[in-house]
Design a protein around this motif. Structure first.
Motif, mmCIF file in Angstrom:
data_model
loop_
_atom_site.group_PDB
_atom_site.id
_atom_site.type_symbol
_atom_site.label_atom_id
_atom_site.label_comp_id
_atom_site.label_asym_id
_atom_site.label_seq_id
_atom_site.Cartn_x
_atom_site.Cartn_y
_atom_site.Cartn_z
ATOM 1 N N PHE A 120 0.846 4.100 -2.788
ATOM 2 C CA PHE A 120 0.566 5.477 -2.370
ATOM 3 C C PHE A 120 1.578 6.457 -2.965
ATOM 4 O O PHE A 120 1.223 7.474 -3.540
ATOM 5 C CB PHE A 120 0.613 5.558 -0.842
ATOM 6 C CG PHE A 120 0.376 6.942 -0.290
ATOM 7 C CD1 PHE A 120 -0.905 7.358 0.042
ATOM 8 C CD2 PHE A 120 1.426 7.824 -0.104
ATOM 9 C CE1 PHE A 120 -1.123 8.628 0.546
ATOM 10 C CE2 PHE A 120 1.208 9.106 0.400
ATOM 11 C CZ PHE A 120 -0.068 9.496 0.726
ATOM 12 N N PHE A 121 2.862 6.114 -2.843
ATOM 13 C CA PHE A 121 3.870 7.064 -3.320
ATOM 14 C C PHE A 121 3.908 7.136 -4.842
ATOM 15 O O PHE A 121 4.192 8.198 -5.402
ATOM 16 C CB PHE A 121 5.248 6.734 -2.738
ATOM 17 C CG PHE A 121 5.382 7.180 -1.308
ATOM 18 C CD1 PHE A 121 5.440 8.521 -1.001
ATOM 19 C CD2 PHE A 121 5.400 6.262 -0.268
ATOM 20 C CE1 PHE A 121 5.539 8.962 0.313
ATOM 21 C CE2 PHE A 121 5.502 6.686 1.055
ATOM 22 C CZ PHE A 121 5.567 8.037 1.344
ATOM 23 N N ILE A 122 3.621 6.017 -5.496
ATOM 24 C CA ILE A 122 3.569 6.094 -6.961
ATOM 25 C C ILE A 122 2.467 7.061 -7.372
ATOM 26 O O ILE A 122 2.664 7.965 -8.166
ATOM 27 C CB ILE A 122 3.325 4.697 -7.575
ATOM 28 C CG1 ILE A 122 4.580 3.840 -7.397
ATOM 29 C CG2 ILE A 122 2.974 4.814 -9.057
ATOM 30 C CD1 ILE A 122 4.440 2.434 -7.887
ATOM 31 N N PRO B 170 0.825 -1.217 0.000
ATOM 32 C CA PRO B 170 0.000 0.000 0.000
ATOM 33 C C PRO B 170 0.855 1.261 0.000
ATOM 34 O O PRO B 170 0.533 2.240 -0.679
ATOM 35 C CB PRO B 170 -0.782 -0.086 1.306
ATOM 36 C CG PRO B 170 -0.690 -1.493 1.753
ATOM 37 C CD PRO B 170 0.543 -2.081 1.146
ATOM 38 N N THR B 171 1.958 1.204 0.736
ATOM 39 C CA THR B 171 2.851 2.358 0.801
ATOM 40 C C THR B 171 3.442 2.667 -0.564
ATOM 41 O O THR B 171 3.473 3.824 -0.995
ATOM 42 C CB THR B 171 3.982 2.064 1.802
ATOM 43 O OG1 THR B 171 3.382 1.718 3.045
ATOM 44 C CG2 THR B 171 4.881 3.252 1.978
ATOM 45 N N ILE B 172 3.868 1.595 -1.247
ATOM 46 C CA ILE B 172 4.466 1.808 -2.560
ATOM 47 C C ILE B 172 3.452 2.400 -3.533
ATOM 48 O O ILE B 172 3.721 3.366 -4.236
ATOM 49 C CB ILE B 172 5.060 0.480 -3.085
ATOM 50 C CG1 ILE B 172 6.266 0.121 -2.205
ATOM 51 C CG2 ILE B 172 5.468 0.597 -4.536
ATOM 52 C CD1 ILE B 172 6.855 -1.232 -2.494
#
Lengths: 306, 527, 311
Positions: free
Chosen positions: A27-29, A23-25
């Protein structure tokens, strides 16, 4: 671990971990990387019908205003030096406060002090600016005190010298509570066993701090410094803008890249030039962090940022 | 800390100031283009019948309108009433949205560049109307107006249409409500009388007043933020007509529009800054006035200041406030128009309504605007609020009372949305009991009114943007302290200032401004 | 580390040591209490001046500046802040709702990410750390961001526009990672041997052991949400969805407009907010969140649990 099978095995092994960070990845993409295409504005002469990619490519044209005025060196120097002062003095003050907060015994006192230290964080720079003005203006608090002591009043707003200290002071003051929390949390994570062992061995409280607390805070300290280094070329616009305002006489000592760009574009805002300035700041931060991180990785892998 | 915030801060602040000229890429513009051609090309057949109405019923349409500024507490009620009427008359409902005042310029430009579906938006010369039109943010209304806004098309003066024409196309509907907003000073009239000083007529009388206030009343005449207060006096007294929105290049007077010079290089400027050094040394303002956070007017209210720069209507606001707060003082107003005995009305394009390219229903939007401007029922509702609540009829048909009798202004604040874009003078109502000075000034201004020949000169600074940025920088750093006489040595500082300006490329900028202005003057036949 | 401690202890293990230690403890306490009292006062006084200012008469503030105790107490500023109380209450509930939802979700995702990145056996941890940190260096600016949020994600006027953007930050994740790094690896190792999955280790072992870290990040997230007016400014168009900070920020904004040149064109009936109002707004906006901090403090407990698990 080589070749395809290695990667696949690796992926399979850390499947859960990957899922946890997915989810973090994403989000940043979505929220950071996709909008990053906007840096292209820095190289175009923008027009409405062309949009981002349809506008004319102008190369480095938009960067010219930064270099043409001949003040870029002074600005860069100011920005970097102020930031270094903010970062180092800020962190040192935060560590000192955190250490005392962790070690003193009076519970109520500690809690109150800790809460009070957080108050400046909540004041907007606008209010801080008004407050600073009240302190240092012709009829301000400082000059009233000077007069009462029979001393000459001092025109703060006509001299650059005091402002370096005033600015650094208020920056450290405002971030104190916030940063202290981080160090306090780091101290809390240190196992009591260390201290108990030291006490049994008869170490004084200063020795405990020097030999246990501070060394164990080192990774956090390095991490925070490293993190801040990437933004070394970016100034806290609000701080400078609200405290100094449009007082040209103080600019030599108090002008940073952000305030300069802001003023340069007041008459005619240009998205290309605005983006170009940001890119200049980013690029140097990026280069610096890559170098410093590389050196730290070579010396102690654990301390590096990535 | 809070890196994201920091990152935003600069971006926001940068964009707050002026517009972000920007677009979001091909797709929106194509869509907008298509609308455009639909709108103008499709005129002939189906949509034409929409305007001539009655025969075929109008299709139900929901429009989105945007105004700058803040909404009003009772906006929902007003909109409900308006939409009821609109639905009956035009089978339309409008969703009226506001940018709010904070960062309105950023939001205004983002709305246009992101291609959000908007059918009508407030537009203004001070909201970059010319720049945006030139870049293609708005729809060309030339062909649509006679068809869908026939009443407005007929009653807006030809010159006014001219002021919203960019590159041959009409990109907005200007308001029709000529106003005068020259600079002037509000000041302590009671002190002037008490100290036995002559009325303001020129620089000497103003200087005498400041001197008496300082030496006899022991009050700093211009307290707080000073720069603008001095700068407007400088421009008005010397009749410098700034061109192209910057503070450095100006025509030397109204009558010599083609004599364009770099202001700080003139003798008048040199004489002025020397005088200002004297004034500053005499303590007419404080040494920290460039960093002050307080309006000069606030100090008048506390008896610690005497002079404050205002235009006539905001002077009225100030005087009314002083009255309402029952402050024991008499405030006078002196418009700088009396220095040179002429005044320029505000540009019609300073308040207008435009249709963004993203609009799907430009025809209907114009029909609603036509109704709003010209039908007094619509006009009164959206300009003054609900009758019997926000206002009531006055002693005759042309006057109103605010608020309606029995209504508490604290409960129901005056209806003050940014309705400037559709104002039409014949429909405007006069409020009873306002500051009477305003009407007197209007009478004074009418006979000495001259057209604004400088405001409409639109400057596309792109070819000289590097120089402009550099010059502006120098102005901020050296020009402002010099204007306020805050430097120890005027001659040395003036020399530095001029040198830095030259180095920054002010001459290139001057050449460009001259070129553009002369082009405009040629076009309009101005000598 | 511990060898260092032992060496030192040996060197110091003389008689009379205890007395010396006491002396030093007294010195430490004196320095500590003095310093912290000073620092607290320096932090408190400006805030107090603002609070006092918000209760002062408007004209008094202009003429006399900040005072520790106002000559005449006035509630005018608060009256105008609360002139539409329903709106303030609604804004409070929006802010509280967004803060709670965002902080909880944020802390869940941040702690997972921090945990994964702190695992030394996770091969991609440096790559991903860099990937995250990089976002603090470069940004595309406001326009692409706005278009993404409104056109591509359709978040205009949605509560998600308030919750999503502050949800994850590189700063929080990297801090979290460092907090979790201080948990001894042996715990993870032994749990693995017991056959626990990665998620289970995170949930059952790591989370309970990192309360100070979680409290810190939770506090930062909550502060971030509470203070955020920018996203509302950009994306929220319905007044009933305004969060508190934005509502209050809006009250102040007309002053800024009036100070620009454009102010000259505006109608006279735009009334600038007064000085005291600015301060009252600051007090109203920060009041409740200040109470959060003492609450968070209870989680700053010395990491005894580490020892407990170990033993």
């Amino acid at each position: 671990m080589s070749g395809k099978s290695g990667i696949i095995r690796e992926l399979r092994q850390s499947k859960t971990l990957l899922l946890m960070i997915a989810p973090t990845i994403v989000f940043f993409i979505v929220f950071s990387y996709i909008p990053m295409i906007g840096v292209y504005y820095a190289f175009t002469k923008f027009d409405f019908d062309g949009g981002l990619f349809g506008s004319q490519f102008v190369g480095m044209e938009n960067f010219k205003f930064l270099f043409n005025t001949g003040v870029l060196w002074n600005l860069t120097k100011n920005t970097v030096l102020y930031n270094l002062a903010f970062i180092f003095l800020g962190n040192i003050m935060q560590i000192i406060c955190a250490v005392f907060l962790a070690q003193l015994s009076g519970k109520l006192f500690k809690k109150t002090a800790q809460s009070l230290m957080f108050l400046p964080y909540f004041l907007s720079w606008v209010l801080v600016g008004a407050f600073v003005y009240n302190l240092f203006s012709d009829l301000g608090v400082v000059n009233s005190v000077l007069k009462q002591l029979g001393l000459h009043s001092y025109d703060f707003y006509l001299h650059t010298a005091p402002w370096k200290f005033i600015i650094v002071f208020f920056s450290v003051w405002k971030g104190l509570g916030y940063g202290t929390v981080i160090y306090l949390a780091a101290i809390m994570a240190i196992s009591d066993e260390y201290y108990e062992a030291a006490k049994i061995d008869g170490a004084t409280i200063f020795q405990q701090i020097r030999n246990i607390t501070l060394p164990l805070l080192k990774p956090t300290f390095i991490l925070l410094i490293l993190f801040s280094l990437g933004g070394i070329m970016k100034g806290q616009f609000d701080l400078f803008y609200q405290i100094i305002g449009s007082n040209g006489m103080l600019y030599d000592a108090t002008d940073i890249i952000d305030t300069f760009v802001f003023r340069s574009l007041t008459v005619n805002f240009d998205i290309g030039m605005g983006t170009a300035a940001g890119l200049y700041q980013s690029f140097f931060g990026f280069a610096l962090i890559m170098i410093v991180n590389f050196i730290i990785r070579k010396t102690n892998k654990d301390y590096s940022l990535f | 800390m809070g890196k994201i915030k920091k990152r935003w801060t600069l971006l926001v602040s940068l964009s707050m100031l002026a517009s972000l000229l920007s677009g979001c890429g091909g797709s929106n513009n194509n869509a907008a283009e298509k609308n455009n051609s639909d709108a103008s090309g499709g005129n002939a057949s189906p949509s034409a019948s929409e305007a001539t109405a009655s025969k075929e019923p109008l299709k139900k349409v929901k429009l989105t309108w945007y105004l700058v500024g803040d909404t009003h507490k009772d906006m929902d009620k007003v909109m409900a009433e308006w939409n009821k009427m609109l639905e009956k008359d035009l089978n339309t409902t409008v969703d009226l949205k506001f940018t709010t005042w904070n960062d309105w310029q950023t939001k205004y430009n983002l709305l246009l560049t992101s291609g959000e579906k908007i059918d009508m938006i407030f537009a203004s010369s001070w909201a970059d109307f010319y720049k945006l039109s030139k870049q293609g943010a708005f729809l060309d209304l030339t062909k649509l107006l006679p068809e869908y806004a026939p009443v407005t098309w007929g009653n807006v003066p030809k010159d006014d249409w001219g002021s919203v024409t960019v590159g041959g196309g009409i990109y907005a509907v200007p308001n029709t409500n000529p106003e005068y907003t020259p600079s002037g000073y509000v000041y302590r009239e009671d002190w002037r009388k008490e100290l036995g000083l002559p009325e303001f007529t020129d620089l000497n009388s103003i200087e005498a007043y400041m001197d008496a206030v300082k030496t006899k009343k022991h009050v700093t005449p211009i307290n707080g933020l000073v720069y603008d207060n001095v700068n407007v006096l400088f421009k008005s007294w010397n009749d410098f007509q700034m061109i192209g929105g910057n503070e450095l290049i100006a025509a030397t007077s109204y009558d010599t529009p083609r004599d364009i010079q770099i202001v700080p290089f003139t003798d008048k400027y040199e004489a002025w800054v020397k005088k200002m050094k004297e004034w500053a040394d005499k303590g007419y303002w404080n040494k920290n006035s460039l960093s002050s956070k307080q309006e000069a007017g606030d100090f008048i209210k506390t008896g610690q200041g005497a002079i404050y720069w205002r235009n006539p209507s905001s002077a009225g606001g100030f005087i009314n406030e002083v009255k309402a707060k029952k402050l024991n003082m008499e405030i006078g107003y002196f418009p700088f128009t009396r220095f040179h005995n002429y005044v320029m009305p505000t540009l019609p394009s300073s308040n207008a309504m435009a249709v963004p390219k993203s609009s799907e229903n430009p025809e209907r939007s114009l029909m609603v605007l036509d109704k709003l401007r010209n039908d007094p029922v619509y006009f009164d509702l959206m300009t003054y609020g609900i009758e019997g609540k926000h206002w009531a009829k006055g002693k005759d048909a042309k006057t109103i009372v605010i608020p309606a009798p029995g209504v508490d202004l604290n409960e129901t604040p005056r209806f003050d949305i940014a309705s400037w874009g559709w104002r039409y003078e014949p429909n405007m109502l006069k409020e009873e009991g306002g500051w009477d000075g305003l009407d007197k000034l209007k009478e004074e201004f009418k006979p000495i009114s001259k057209p604004d020949i400088f405001g409409p000169i639109y400057m596309d600074y792109d070819p000289v943007k590097t120089e402009l940025a550099a010059v502006n920088q120098v102005f901020e750093q050296y020009g402002k302290p010099l204007m306020l006489g805050l430097i120890p040595d005027v001659d040395a500082s003036l020399k530095t200032y001029r040198d830095k300006l030259k180095k920054a490329g002010i001459e290139k900028l001057l050449t460009y401004v001259k070129e553009q202005s002369n082009q405009y003057f040629d076009e309009k036949g101005i000598k | 580390m511990s060898t260092q401690v032992k060496q030192l202890a040996k060197a110091d293990a003389f008689k009379g040591n205890r007395i010396k230690q006491d002396k030093e403890t007294i010195a430490f306490n004196i320095i500590g209490y003095t310093l912290l009292t000073l620092v607290s006062l320096i932090c408190l006084i400006p805030f107090w001046l603002i609070v006092a200012g918000s209760f002062t008469d408007e004209l008094e503030i202009i003429s006399k500046g900040f005072q520790l105790f106002p000559d005449t107490v006035s509630f005018e500023a608060y009256k105008s802040v609360f002139s539409t109380p329903e709106q303030i209450y609604r804004a409070y509930s929006v802010t509280i709702g967004v803060t709670i939802a965002g902080s909880l979700l944020g802390i869940f995702l941040t702690s997972m990410a921090g945990y994964v990145l702190s695992r030394k056996d996770f091969a991609m941890r440096n790559g991903i750390s860099f990937f995250i940190y990089f976002t603090t260096l470069f940004s595309g600016g406001l326009i692409p961001w706005y278009i993404l949020m409104t056109k591509n994600l359709g978040l205009k006027d949605s509560y998600w526009a308030l919750i999503l953007p502050p949800l994850l930050s590189a700063w929080n994740i990297i801090l979290m990672r460092s907090f979790m790094k201080s948990i001894p690896e042996s715990i993870v190792e032994s749990a693995k041997i017991d056959g626990a999955g990665d998620f289970k280790i995170y949930q059952r072992l790591i989370l309970p052991l990192s309360t100070p870290g979680l409290a810190t990040i939770g506090l930062f997230l909550a502060l971030g949400y509470w203070n955020d007016w920018f996203n509302a400014n950009m994306f929220i168009t319905t007044d009933s969805k305004y969060p508190l900070q934005f509502l209050l920020y809006k009250i102040l904004s007309s002053a800024a407009v009036l100070q620009t040149n454009n102010g000259a064109y505006l109608a006279a009936n735009v009334v600038p907010p007064t000085e005291t109002l600015k301060m009252a707004v600051a007090v109203v906006a920060t009041g409740p969140i200040i109470l959060l901090y003492p609450f968070v403090q209870r989680y700053f407990v010395k990491g005894l649990t580490v020892g407990a698990v170990k033993g």
